[in-house]
Design a protein around this motif. Structure first.
Motif, PDB file in Angstrom:
ATOM      1  N   LEU A 281       0.954  -1.204  -0.037  1.00 22.57           N
ATOM      2  CA  LEU A 281      -0.120  -0.080   0.031  1.00 22.57           C
ATOM      3  C   LEU A 281       0.777   1.235  -0.065  1.00 22.57           C
ATOM      4  N   GLU A 282       2.040   1.236   0.354  1.00 21.80           N
ATOM      5  CA  GLU A 282       2.964   2.345   0.423  1.00 21.80           C
ATOM      6  C   GLU A 282       3.704   2.596  -0.886  1.00 21.80           C
ATOM      7  N   ASP A 283       3.518   1.636  -1.846  1.00 21.42           N
ATOM      8  CA  ASP A 283       4.140   1.752  -3.313  1.00 21.42           C
ATOM      9  C   ASP A 283       3.680   3.032  -3.821  1.00 21.42           C
ATOM     10  N   THR A 289      -2.508   4.759  -8.322  1.00 18.30           N
ATOM     11  CA  THR A 289      -3.600   4.055  -8.666  1.00 18.30           C
ATOM     12  C   THR A 289      -5.022   4.081  -7.851  1.00 18.30           C
ATOM     13  N   ARG A 290      -4.525   4.346  -6.506  1.00 17.94           N
ATOM     14  CA  ARG A 290      -5.781   4.367  -5.399  1.00 17.94           C
ATOM     15  C   ARG A 290      -6.331   5.791  -5.804  1.00 17.94           C
ATOM     16  N   ARG A 291      -5.627   6.769  -6.012  1.00 17.10           N
ATOM     17  CA  ARG A 291      -6.358   8.083  -6.196  1.00 17.10           C
ATOM     18  C   ARG A 291      -7.213   7.809  -7.355  1.00 17.10           C
ATOM     19  N   LYS A 292      -6.903   7.070  -8.822  1.00 15.83           N
ATOM     20  CA  LYS A 292      -7.794   6.940  -9.961  1.00 15.83           C
ATOM     21  C   LYS A 292      -9.130   6.064  -9.520  1.00 15.83           C
ATOM     22  N   LEU A 293      -9.065   5.196  -8.150  1.00 16.84           N
ATOM     23  CA  LEU A 293      -9.931   4.481  -7.863  1.00 16.84           C
ATOM     24  C   LEU A 293     -10.915   5.374  -7.440  1.00 16.84           C
ATOM     25  N   SER A 294     -10.222   6.167  -6.461  1.00 18.63           N
ATOM     26  CA  SER A 294     -11.098   7.163  -5.826  1.00 18.63           C
ATOM     27  C   SER A 294     -12.104   8.300  -6.695  1.00 18.63           C
ATOM     28  N   THR A 295     -11.264   8.543  -7.784  1.00 25.27           N
ATOM     29  CA  THR A 295     -12.152   9.195  -8.705  1.00 25.27           C
ATOM     30  C   THR A 295     -13.167   8.837  -9.284  1.00 25.27           C
ATOM     31  N   VAL A 296     -13.181   7.253  -9.583  1.00 29.44           N
ATOM     32  CA  VAL A 296     -14.046   6.643 -10.386  1.00 29.44           C
ATOM     33  C   VAL A 296     -15.336   6.375  -9.368  1.00 29.44           C
ATOM     34  N   LEU A 297     -14.911   5.955  -8.254  1.00 28.88           N
ATOM     35  CA  LEU A 297     -15.902   5.690  -7.153  1.00 28.88           C
ATOM     36  C   LEU A 297     -16.660   6.846  -6.524  1.00 28.88           C
ATOM     37  N   PHE A 298     -15.888   8.161  -6.453  1.00 30.53           N
ATOM     38  CA  PHE A 298     -16.620   9.344  -5.719  1.00 30.53           C
ATOM     39  C   PHE A 298     -16.689  10.590  -6.655  1.00 30.53           C
TER      40      PHE A 298
END
Length: 299
Positions: A281-283, A289-298
């Motif tokens: 998770l620190e990579d 990619t988590r930021r991209k996922l947040s954009t998709v979700l929210f």
């Protein structure tokens, strides 16, 4: 590791005589030979200063270039005497030009003022810089180098879950899946269920899904031809990640989540989170990619 038996023995001798002591102490590494007159003149100086600085964490190690040609070649020794200061396995200064006691002491004082050298005894090793070195090699895609680093650290900390995780993930990155399995199988409790080890286990499980080139090509074609076929998209994403195409895998899964995040009980999101956990998770790639996922979700 690409070394023959004699070279591996030379590396092992160097590790025990120089690399391991340098984890906490400053090693003066002297390359010399019996036939070298200047070497014989310098040796008493090195020995005297090393003895005087022993309580400050300084030790002397000598490498005969005739007997250890492989080690000398790794340090690119072109003339002798050649003298280095070694700390935590890395050269930190060239001491070759320090030919008098005062010159050598002056250089050592400057080095010791900057480094966390631990004098005397055998204090607990600070593994963090070494682990970071291994993780950097992994992040750079050099699984073989990372495995070599983690194997050396494992000699110092055989029951460290973070080190074991790094070694297993290094084997995975290098395609040495059987060796990764062997390390995992050798672990008992509580190491086997440690979160760090579980992270490595997930990385290994994903890597075992790696398809043949022809199979990957077929899955890629199916995903391209049937963009609404979620099963085809998921199969391709898993295969792409196992084949080292993590950007492609993530993009495919993100498109699936944007199209129907609830499909198959959120299977696309679950797969992406599994990839995140396997990489760490620190990579930086995971964070992006988590930021991209947040954009998709929210949005």
């Amino acid at each position: 590791m690409g070394l023959n038996l004699d070279e591996q023995k030379a590396v092992d001798r160097f590790r025990k005589a120089v690399a391991e002591p340098s984890m906490t102490q400053l090693v003066i590494l002297d390359f010399w030979a019996e036939w070298c007159g200047p070497c014989k003149a310098l040796t008493p100086v090195l020995e005297k200063v090393a003895a005087e600085y022993a309580d400050k964490g300084v030790v002397l190690a000598k490498v005969n270039v005739d007997e250890e040609q492989f080690i000398a070649s790794q340090f690119q020794v072109r003339s002798i005497p050649t003298v280095y200061a070694i700390f935590q396995g890395q050269p930190v200064a060239d001491l070759t030009n320090a030919r008098t006691e005062s010159q050598l002491k002056s250089m050592l004082d400057q080095i010791l003022a900057k480094l966390p050298v631990q004098p005397g005894g055998e204090p607990e090793q600070d593994l963090a810089p070494l682990i970071a070195m291994g993780e950097d090699a992994l992040a750079g895609g050099d699984g073989e180098r990372a495995a070599g680093i983690f194997m050396q650290i494992l000699d110092m900390a055989p029951d460290n879950a973070e080190v074991l995780s790094g070694l297993i993930r290094s084997f995975v990155a290098a395609g040495r899946l059987e060796e990764a399995d062997q390390v995992l199988d050798s672990l008992g409790e509580p190491l086997s269920s440690d979160p760090q080890v579980d992270r490595a286990r997930k990385a290994l499980a994903l890597a075992k899904d790696k398809p043949e080139d022809s199979e990957l090509a077929a899955l890629r074609a199916a995903a391209a031809e049937r963009p609404a076929d979620m099963d085809a998209q998921l199969a391709f994403a898993g295969a792409a990640f196992a084949a080292g195409e993590r950007d492609t895998a993530a993009e495919t899964l993100l498109r699936m989540i944007a199209f129907d995040r609830e499909w198959n009980e959120g299977a696309a999101k679950a797969k992406l989170l599994q990839i995140f956990e396997a990489i760490g998770l620190e990579d930086p790639w995971v964070s992006a990619t988590r930021r991209k996922l947040s954009t998709v979700l929210f949005g």
